[in-house]
Structure formats: structure tokens, C-alpha cells
Design an enzyme around this catalytic site. Structure first.
Site, PDB file in Angstrom:
ATOM      1  N   ASP A 143      11.762 -10.690   4.284  1.00  0.00           N
ATOM      2  CA  ASP A 143      11.599  -9.242   4.123  1.00  0.00           C
ATOM      3  C   ASP A 143      12.942  -8.547   4.000  1.00  0.00           C
ATOM      4  OD1 ASP A 143       8.807  -9.369   4.378  1.00  0.00           O
ATOM      5  OD2 ASP A 143       9.003  -9.564   6.550  1.00  0.00           O
ATOM      6  N   HIS A 144      13.983  -9.261   4.342  1.00  0.00           N
ATOM      7  CA  HIS A 144      15.321  -8.653   4.344  1.00  0.00           C
ATOM      8  C   HIS A 144      16.239  -9.520   3.508  1.00  0.00           C
ATOM      9  CE1 HIS A 144      19.277  -7.359   5.856  1.00  0.00           C
ATOM     10  NE2 HIS A 144      18.687  -6.266   6.254  1.00  0.00           N
TER      11      HIS A 144
END
Lengths: 159, 133
Positions: free
Chosen positions: A33-34
């Protein structure tokens, strides 16, 4: 879930210095997600990794009797992004320690190259009550946590 | 060798710029740490360490700040204000407070206003005396 952001200690000199490593891997959910399609180790989690390395060093210096809480990040600087497959090395040195607090200086390396600095002030919160009361048991260095330290070859309470 | 008050001021200024991220023209003799410079209680741990390191001194707990026994003692505090006795205790414990700040506080010794005694000048007074000892 355990909130552990170091894999193991590689050096530990009581009351003075500790070094820990952390392998950054795509098996960690957060990297997906990052960021999607561009995984980067979040800087805040590297601050956490340093806080754990330095915090355990500070806690061990007083036989894990104090509740050691991160009070202030004095400085955090990062020179570049860290990608999966790289290895972080957190090096923490105690600069000052008093009954109320401790101050540490930290350097982070990636595969041997300096990545940045994270300097922290920790509070021994029982000695900074300001009229507040905290639970008697040490909720920072719990028994579970201390037993985990054995895997790092750091003796809990210098047993 | 004792260092001059002016030199102490300059070095205290550097400490506060680094610890609080303030500009050097904000660090004035009469500026209060919490009110004017935005310090939070946690910053005091940092400031004390930095002062100890900068001036090679030891700052025992309760020496720079008001004594721990002050605020929760009914002999010293009544309806949120320091009593005559409490005020005396504060003055004895903080001889480094600036005279003008202490006089102002005495007019209305509301304990909520005690942080106003924490001025840049107060720290400079304390360190100058401590470094000379």
C-alpha cells in the site's frame, strides 16, 4: 499482532550502544500500500525501528524497571528511499540518561551506506507523572516482550 | 572559568532554537517558553539535556522548575492559587526567576500562570549561577 520493527540485535553494549537490523521484504503487507506498484519502506516505520532499538537499549540500562516512552523525535533525516530487498541497520547510542529521561543519537545504514539520523528523547514516565498515575505493571517491557528479547541475546533484567 | 551572562544567553538561545525550532529573533530575555516559544512539557526533558551538555552541568530534578511538592499541597495551594506560604516556597525554590516575572505572578498567584515564570531570562540566570559554581 506484535509491533516489532527490528529483526535482531547484532551488537549490544549495556548502557551505551546497540545495533539492530531489519530486512525489508515484500512479504510485509504495508509495502503493497506504500505505494501500490512502487513499494518504499515508510520513514515513520524506520523512526519506530530506531525507537525500538534505542528504547530497548535505554530500558536495559535500568534493568527494564522504567516505563520507557518515546517523548520526542529531536531529529529525523533520510537521504533516500529504501526498497524491498534492502537491509536496514539501526545504530543507537545513549547520549544522556537521568532518573526522568534519556537521550539517544541514532544512525541508520542501508547495506552499509549511511541513510539518515534519528535522535530521540525518551521519558521514564513514572518519574514524570505531573499528577497522573500509570498502571503499576510495566506495560512497555511486558513479560512477553522481555522473553522475546532472549531471541536477540539481550538478557531481560540481566538474568 | 566562569562565563559571562551574555555568553550564557547566546548559548541558551542556540539551545532553544535547536530544541524548539524557533527563530533567533524570537528568543528574547522576557520570552516565556510555553507561551511565546511554544514549548510543551515534553520539550523540557530535551532542553534540560541540551543545557547539561552545552554547559557541562548537572540539573537535578526540581531545581530549574517549581518543586514537585508545590501544586498538590493544600498548605501551598488554595482555590487554585498559591498561598502566602506557597509563594514563599516558590521564591525559595526559584531564586533564578526574573524579578519582574515574579512580581507580576505575585499579583495573581494563579497556579495556571506559573508557566509564565519560565522565561528565557530565568534559564540564563540559572545557568549563569550554576556554571559559575
Amino acid at each position: 499482532m506484535r509491533w516489532i520493527w527490528i529483526d535482531k540485535f547484532t551488537a549490544f553494549e549495556s548502557g551505551r550502544y546497540a545495533a539492530a537490523i531489519k530486512n525489508v521484504t515484500l512479504a510485509e503487507d504495508h509495502l503493497h500500500d506504500h505505494f501500490p506498484a512502487y513499494p518504499v519502506m515508510p520513514a515513520c516505520l524506520m523512526i519506530e525501528g530506531m525507537a525500538q532499538t534505542a528504547g530497548i537499549l535505554v530500558g536495559e540500562a535500568r534493568d527494564f524497571k522504567e516505563k520507557v516512552i518515546l517523548a520526542k523525535v529531536k531529529r529525523a533525516s533520510f537521504l533516500r528511499e529504501v526498497r524491498p530487498g534492502e537491509q536496514l541497520r539501526y545504530e543507537a547510542t545513549i547520549e544522556q540518561v537521568s532518573p526522568e529521561a534519556a537521550s539517544t543519537a541514532g544512525k541508520i545504514y542501508v547495506d552499509g551506506e549511511l541513510l539518515g539520523n534519528v535522535d530521540i528523547v525518551f521519558s521514564h514516565i513514572d518519574n514524570n507523572l505531573s499528577g497522573l498515575t500509570f498502571p503499576k505493571e510495566n506495560f512497555v517491557f511486558t513479560e512477553d516482550f522481555k522473553s522475546l528479547l532472549h531471541t536477540y541475546n539481550v538478557s531481560a533484567g540481566r538474568a | 572559568m566562569a562565563i559571562s551572562r551574555d555568553e550564557v544567553f547566546e548559548r541558551v538561545k542556540e539551545v532553544l532554537i535547536d530544541a524548539l525550532g524557533v527563530d533567533d529573533d524570537e528568543v528574547l530575555e522576557g520570552a516565556t517558553l510555553m507561551g511565546d516559544l511554544g514549548a510543551e512539557s515534553i520539550d523540557f526533558l530535551d532542553i534540560v539535556f541540551r543545557l547539561e551538555k552545552t554547559f557541562s552541568i548537572k540539573i537535578p530534578r526540581g531545581e530549574l522548575s517549581p518543586p514537585d511538592d508545590l501544586q498538590n499541597n493544600p498548605e501551598y495551594v488554595e482555590s487554585g492559587k498559591l498561598t502566602e506560604k506557597g509563594l514563599q516556597r516558590l521564591k525559595d525554590a526559584m531564586p533564578h526567576a526574573r524579578d519582574e516575572d515574579m512580581k507580576k505572578f505575585e499579583e495573581d498567584p494563579d497556579i495556571a500562570k506559573m508557566p509564565d515564570l519560565f522565561s528565557v531570562g530565568m534559564i540564563v540566570n540559572y545557568v549563569t549561577k550554576k556554571a559559575a559554581a
